[in-house]
Design a protein around this motif. Structure first.
Motif, PDB file in Angstrom:
ATOM      1  N   UNK A  65       7.635  19.153  -5.578  1.00 54.93           N
ATOM      2  CA  UNK A  65       6.320  19.050  -5.131  1.00 54.93           C
ATOM      3  C   UNK A  65       6.106  17.789  -4.247  1.00 54.93           C
ATOM      4  N   UNK A  66       4.973  17.518  -3.554  1.00 54.69           N
ATOM      5  CA  UNK A  66       4.756  16.369  -2.807  1.00 54.69           C
ATOM      6  C   UNK A  66       3.500  15.591  -3.302  1.00 54.69           C
ATOM      7  N   UNK A  67       3.476  14.367  -2.632  1.00 54.46           N
ATOM      8  CA  UNK A  67       2.322  13.456  -3.045  1.00 54.46           C
ATOM      9  C   UNK A  67       1.749  12.837  -1.630  1.00 54.46           C
ATOM     10  N   UNK A  68       0.599  13.025  -1.611  1.00 56.70           N
ATOM     11  CA  UNK A  68      -0.408  12.091  -0.434  1.00 56.70           C
ATOM     12  C   UNK A  68      -1.152  11.281  -1.500  1.00 56.70           C
ATOM     13  N   UNK A  69      -1.018   9.921  -1.110  1.00 59.85           N
ATOM     14  CA  UNK A  69      -1.507   8.789  -1.885  1.00 59.85           C
ATOM     15  C   UNK A  69      -2.424   7.862  -0.881  1.00 59.85           C
ATOM     16  N   UNK A  70      -3.747   7.745  -1.015  1.00 57.98           N
ATOM     17  CA  UNK A  70      -4.511   6.849  -0.431  1.00 57.98           C
ATOM     18  C   UNK A  70      -4.637   5.748  -1.288  1.00 57.98           C
ATOM     19  N   UNK A  71      -4.167   4.488  -1.086  1.00 61.49           N
ATOM     20  CA  UNK A  71      -4.201   3.189  -1.712  1.00 61.49           C
ATOM     21  C   UNK A  71      -4.648   1.968  -0.854  1.00 61.49           C
ATOM     22  N   UNK A  72      -4.945   0.817  -1.403  1.00 66.99           N
ATOM     23  CA  UNK A  72      -4.856  -0.378  -0.956  1.00 66.99           C
ATOM     24  C   UNK A  72      -3.853  -1.234  -1.643  1.00 66.99           C
ATOM     25  N   UNK A  73      -3.115  -0.527  -2.405  1.00 64.79           N
ATOM     26  CA  UNK A  73      -2.040  -1.312  -3.289  1.00 64.79           C
ATOM     27  C   UNK A  73      -0.972  -1.250  -2.327  1.00 64.79           C
ATOM     28  N   UNK A  74      -0.384  -2.460  -1.685  1.00 63.74           N
ATOM     29  CA  UNK A  74       0.807  -2.604  -0.817  1.00 63.74           C
ATOM     30  C   UNK A  74       2.085  -2.216  -1.660  1.00 63.74           C
ATOM     31  N   UNK A  75       2.179  -2.698  -2.882  1.00 67.34           N
ATOM     32  CA  UNK A  75       3.220  -2.581  -3.676  1.00 67.34           C
ATOM     33  C   UNK A  75       3.401  -1.140  -4.102  1.00 67.34           C
ATOM     34  N   UNK A  76       2.537  -0.612  -4.248  1.00 68.62           N
ATOM     35  CA  UNK A  76       2.759   1.096  -4.898  1.00 68.62           C
ATOM     36  C   UNK A  76       3.040   1.762  -3.477  1.00 68.62           C
ATOM     37  N   UNK A  77       2.434   1.356  -2.544  1.00 73.09           N
ATOM     38  CA  UNK A  77       2.709   2.084  -1.240  1.00 73.09           C
ATOM     39  C   UNK A  77       3.824   2.116  -0.725  1.00 73.09           C
ATOM     40  N   UNK A  78       4.671   1.038  -0.917  1.00 62.78           N
ATOM     41  CA  UNK A  78       6.048   0.976  -0.493  1.00 62.78           C
ATOM     42  C   UNK A  78       6.770   1.515  -1.453  1.00 62.78           C
ATOM     43  N   UNK A  79       6.741   2.149  -2.557  1.00 61.16           N
ATOM     44  CA  UNK A  79       7.551   2.948  -3.098  1.00 61.16           C
ATOM     45  C   UNK A  79       7.408   4.326  -2.627  1.00 61.16           C
ATOM     46  N   UNK A  80       6.788   4.973  -1.620  1.00 61.30           N
ATOM     47  CA  UNK A  80       6.661   6.133  -1.347  1.00 61.30           C
ATOM     48  C   UNK A  80       7.815   6.439  -0.149  1.00 61.30           C
ATOM     49  N   UNK A  81       7.862   7.629   0.088  1.00 59.04           N
ATOM     50  CA  UNK A  81       8.894   7.868   1.108  1.00 59.04           C
ATOM     51  C   UNK A  81       8.519   7.225   2.372  1.00 59.04           C
ATOM     52  N   UNK A  82       7.332   7.582   2.579  1.00 59.68           N
ATOM     53  CA  UNK A  82       6.844   6.996   4.247  1.00 59.68           C
ATOM     54  C   UNK A  82       5.349   6.312   3.698  1.00 59.68           C
ATOM     55  N   UNK A  83       5.055   5.332   4.532  1.00 55.48           N
ATOM     56  CA  UNK A  83       3.905   4.475   4.714  1.00 55.48           C
ATOM     57  C   UNK A  83       3.415   4.479   5.822  1.00 55.48           C
ATOM     58  N   UNK A  84       2.197   5.018   5.975  1.00 49.57           N
ATOM     59  CA  UNK A  84       1.283   5.309   7.304  1.00 49.57           C
ATOM     60  C   UNK A  84       0.140   4.358   7.332  1.00 49.57           C
ATOM     61  N   UNK A  85      -0.420   3.854   8.348  1.00 45.62           N
ATOM     62  CA  UNK A  85      -1.752   3.314   8.427  1.00 45.62           C
ATOM     63  C   UNK A  85      -2.607   4.200   9.288  1.00 45.62           C
ATOM     64  N   UNK A  86      -3.751   4.229   8.942  1.00 43.63           N
ATOM     65  CA  UNK A  86      -4.711   5.135   9.776  1.00 43.63           C
ATOM     66  C   UNK A  86      -5.447   4.193  10.701  1.00 43.63           C
ATOM     67  N   UNK A  87      -5.651   4.527  12.142  1.00 44.29           N
ATOM     68  CA  UNK A  87      -6.322   4.054  12.837  1.00 44.29           C
ATOM     69  C   UNK A  87      -7.135   4.991  13.606  1.00 44.29           C
ATOM     70  N   UNK A  88      -8.106   4.701  14.490  1.00 41.30           N
ATOM     71  CA  UNK A  88      -9.072   5.551  15.349  1.00 41.30           C
ATOM     72  C   UNK A  88      -7.865   6.403  16.090  1.00 41.30           C
ATOM     73  N   UNK A  89      -6.820   5.721  16.566  1.00 41.64           N
ATOM     74  CA  UNK A  89      -5.865   6.514  17.103  1.00 41.64           C
ATOM     75  C   UNK A  89      -4.929   7.480  16.458  1.00 41.64           C
ATOM     76  N   UNK A  90      -5.030   7.494  15.247  1.00 40.67           N
ATOM     77  CA  UNK A  90      -4.179   8.387  14.355  1.00 40.67           C
ATOM     78  C   UNK A  90      -3.378   7.658  13.403  1.00 40.67           C
ATOM     79  N   UNK A  91      -2.143   8.022  13.004  1.00 38.31           N
ATOM     80  CA  UNK A  91      -1.270   7.188  12.098  1.00 38.31           C
ATOM     81  C   UNK A  91      -0.370   6.587  12.766  1.00 38.31           C
ATOM     82  N   UNK A  92       0.105   5.471  12.108  1.00 37.58           N
ATOM     83  CA  UNK A  92       1.285   4.584  12.791  1.00 37.58           C
ATOM     84  C   UNK A  92       2.004   3.908  11.478  1.00 37.58           C
TER      85      UNK A  92
END
Length: 214
Positions: free
Chosen positions: A184-211
């Motif tokens: 399966x796959x997981x898309x995670x919204x979080x404010x927790x940087x530590x948990x985020x860094x355990x994902x395959x990818x980490x992206x930041x959402x801005x008005x111009x998209x993801x970076x």
């Protein structure tokens, strides 16, 4: 093969929320989406999970162009293939915890792996009414309810927000183990940087998209 492919997605309310969002998720992959409050993280998740049509762009979920297909297709995806963990648990409060979980299993025609209840630390609470559980216990029951469906893709919006650090990590371990075991796959919204860094990818959402950068 992608379970989720987001192409040039844009959305606005009275103002532009985000523009030109592109990404894909394959089986056994996870992505964390970070961003400031109000950047549209939950809105993007709703778009990806069939709940909100974007102003522009295309979302391909489990080989379906979900906003080109009819509502029946989206309903079937939500019933069988999509698991959504909301910030609010949305449990049936008049029910017992086990009834909430078992109902999801029955509706999706899946047989639940009951060891997940032990892994989430809620096995002993399953015969409590939802209203008698703490906020953190209710959140873990809502996660068990999603996993009972054995979805192909999980959308998790701040799934550990009501949990202490130790329990949050245990919950994330269960989710990561699930996507590995079930392809399966997981898309995670979080404010927790530590948990985020355990994902395959980490992206930041801005008005111009993801970076990749904050």
């Amino acid at each position: 093969m992608s379970l989720l492919h987001v192409r040039n997605v844009s959305h606005r309310f009275d103002y532009l929320l985000f523009d030109n969002v592109n990404f894909a998720l394959a089986p056994k992959e996870s992505m964390a989406i970070l961003g400031v409050s109000g950047s549209g993280k939950s809105t993007l998740m709703h778009i990806c999970s069939t709940l909100l049509k974007p102003n522009k762009g295309d979302v391909v979920l489990c080989d379906h162009h979900i906003y080109d297909d009819n509502e029946d297709t989206r309903l079937k995806l939500r019933r069988y293939d999509v698991g959504i963990i909301f910030q609010s648990h949305y449990l049936f409060k008049g029910f017992f915890a086990n009834e909430n979980v078992e109902l999801a299993s029955v509706i999706s025609d899946k047989t639940m792996d009951h060891t997940i209840l032990e892994r989430l630390g809620i096995a002993e609470f399953m015969h409590y009414r939802v209203g008698d559980l703490s906020g953190g216990q209710q959140q873990r029951v809502s996660i068990a309810r999603v996993l009972a469906k054995k979805p192909k893709i999980i959308f998790a919006d701040e799934p550990t927000g009501n949990l202490d650090d130790k329990t949050a990590q245990e919950v994330m371990n269960v989710l990561f183990e699930y996507i590995e075991k079930e392809n399966a796959a997981l898309l995670l919204v979080t404010h927790n940087q530590h948990l985020a860094q355990q994902c395959t990818y980490v992206r930041y959402l801005h008005v111009d998209g993801l970076s990749k950068e904050g």
